[in-house]
Design an enzyme around this catalytic site. Structure first.
Site, PDB file in Angstrom:
ATOM      1  N   HIS A  39     -10.276 -34.737   4.706  1.00 25.67           N
ATOM      2  CA  HIS A  39     -11.472 -33.959   5.039  1.00 25.67           C
ATOM      3  C   HIS A  39     -11.126 -33.136   6.276  1.00 25.67           C
ATOM      4  O   HIS A  39     -10.160 -33.420   6.980  1.00 25.67           O
ATOM      5  CB  HIS A  39     -12.578 -34.973   5.358  1.00 25.67           C
ATOM      6  CG  HIS A  39     -13.963 -34.422   5.440  1.00 25.67           C
ATOM      7  ND1 HIS A  39     -14.483 -33.494   4.564  1.00 25.67           N
ATOM      8  CD2 HIS A  39     -14.978 -34.706   6.322  1.00 25.67           C
ATOM      9  CE1 HIS A  39     -15.747 -33.244   4.888  1.00 25.67           C
ATOM     10  NE2 HIS A  39     -16.067 -33.952   5.950  1.00 25.67           N
ATOM     11  N   ASN A  62     -19.927 -32.631  11.142  1.00 21.21           N
ATOM     12  CA  ASN A  62     -19.547 -32.744   9.744  1.00 21.21           C
ATOM     13  C   ASN A  62     -20.172 -31.572   8.987  1.00 21.21           C
ATOM     14  O   ASN A  62     -20.843 -30.728   9.589  1.00 21.21           O
ATOM     15  CB  ASN A  62     -20.038 -34.097   9.189  1.00 21.21           C
ATOM     16  CG  ASN A  62     -19.263 -34.529   7.950  1.00 21.21           C
ATOM     17  OD1 ASN A  62     -18.463 -33.765   7.399  1.00 21.21           O
ATOM     18  ND2 ASN A  62     -19.509 -35.737   7.486  1.00 21.21           N
TER      19      ASN A  62
END
Length: 366
Positions: free
Chosen positions: A290, A315
């Site tokens: 990620h 995020n």
């Protein structure tokens, strides 16, 4: 006959299984043996244990398997060997706490939501470039750059919503440039007709490396189709002090991290990967790559007086995940490899740009 099985009673536990079961010919439930993304065992185990962070069940992730979470909610590929060998840039007093949103109010952008599109490669790149351009232009330009522009148009060796590389994203931002999110809004894959996923923004060179859009904004209500570009990205040292110094002086940075099964249920606190799934079968213990934006750092004191150091990071799973879209993660120990590959960048900004943008694009900032 299809059914929805919520609970499975094991020998010692009550465990949440996936909501995709079928009722077999014998009338008994036959359940797919996949681990759920929202595992009640794991959530309870984290919240009962002394791990330093809290877990929660997220309705938008409910019903997904762990495999689906890793497939659809991440989407950054590991850099190639040559990129990993980029030179690291090579000790002042640094504060115990620092947050970019406080040093540069109105210039740090809120976390967006990538939905079930594995394009963190585009979201983290656009977010870091947005913040850096806003800081560098002293607020004359505060664009929220468009991840969709990258997803749809940066197609050379990139997989769009099936994953991509950040080096390819930065190449595109430097050579072609992107428009704002207002101009080219994000459409999650399930809401996107096939023709809408094609590239709807091209640009041409106007000399000295600068580019100009040759199409109107896909959002017909927006006429600002200015193209924003960056310089080549630079890799930081893996030393936490170097990363801290860079954030404090120049703004948020981009980091690649390994996401494990327990990260999806993070709610608050200082995240560290836990051992709650270690005794479970392998399908309950998985991870994927990620990319995120680190915006600051801090530390908390333990009961015994020792410090627990953390990064503050944004995020791209929306603002109702974690701490208002952000999370804190252990700092200084390369937790989930978050310090292994960190990138900084400059916007390509001229005095002409500064005069051309008298403080517009003020939406969606912290």
């Amino acid at each position: 006959m299809h059914g929805r099985l919520i609970l499975y009673s094991g020998p010692m536990s009550l465990s949440l299984l996936c909501l995709s079961s079928t009722c077999g010919t014998t009338g008994r439930w036959e359940c797919e043996q996949d681990a759920c993304l929202m595992e009640s065992d794991m959530i309870n185990g984290i919240n009962r244990g002394n791990y330093g962070w809290r877990a929660s069940n997220y309705s938008q992730l409910y019903g997904m398997t762990l495999d689906e979470g890793i497939k659809y909610r991440l989407g950054t590929q590991r850099p190639s060997k040559t990129i990993m060998n980029m030179n690291e840039m090579q000790n002042e007093q640094l504060p115990q706490y620092f947050n970019s949103t406080e040093k540069w109010p109105g210039k740090i952008h809120e976390p967006l939501d990538q939905g079930n599109c594995a394009a963190s490669w585009a979201f983290s790149t656009a977010a870091v470039a947005s913040d850096r351009i806003s800081i560098q232009s002293m607020g004359h330009m505060t664009p929220q750059l468009s991840p969709q522009n990258l997803i749809s148009c940066d197609t050379r060796n990139q997989g769009g919503c099936a994953g991509g590389r950040i080096d390819g994203a930065w190449w595109y931002l430097r050579r072609r440039g992107v428009v704002t999110e207002d101009c080219y809004p994000y459409l999650p894959p399930q809401q996107t007709p096939a023709e809408a996923s094609r590239c709807m923004m091209q640009s041409r060179s106007i000399g000295r490396g600068k580019r100009q859009a040759t199409q109107r904004c896909p959002n017909s209500h927006n006429y600002h189709n200015d193209i924003y570009q960056s310089t080549p990205p630079y890799r930081l040292s893996t030393n936490e002090k170097e990363i801290m110094k860079e954030i404090k002086e120049n703004g948020p940075v981009q980091a690649i991290m390994e996401v494990h099964e327990d990260f999806f249920v993070y709610k608050s606190g200082i995240y560290k990967h836990t051992d709650v799934s270690f005794t479970k079968p392998p399908q309950y213990r998985k991870h994927g790559t990620h990319s995120v934006r680190i915006t600051g750092w801090g530390e908390e004191k333990n009961y015994d007086g020792t410090a627990r150091k953390y990064w503050i990071a944004a995020n791209s799973w929306g603002k109702n995940w974690g701490e208002n879209g952000f999370f804190r993660i252990a700092r200084g120990e390369n937790e989930c490899e978050i310090e292994a590959f960190v990138i900084g960048v400059w916007g390509r900004i001229t005095m002409e740009d500064m005069h051309k943008h008298p403080h517009h694009h003020r939406r969606r900032h912290i």
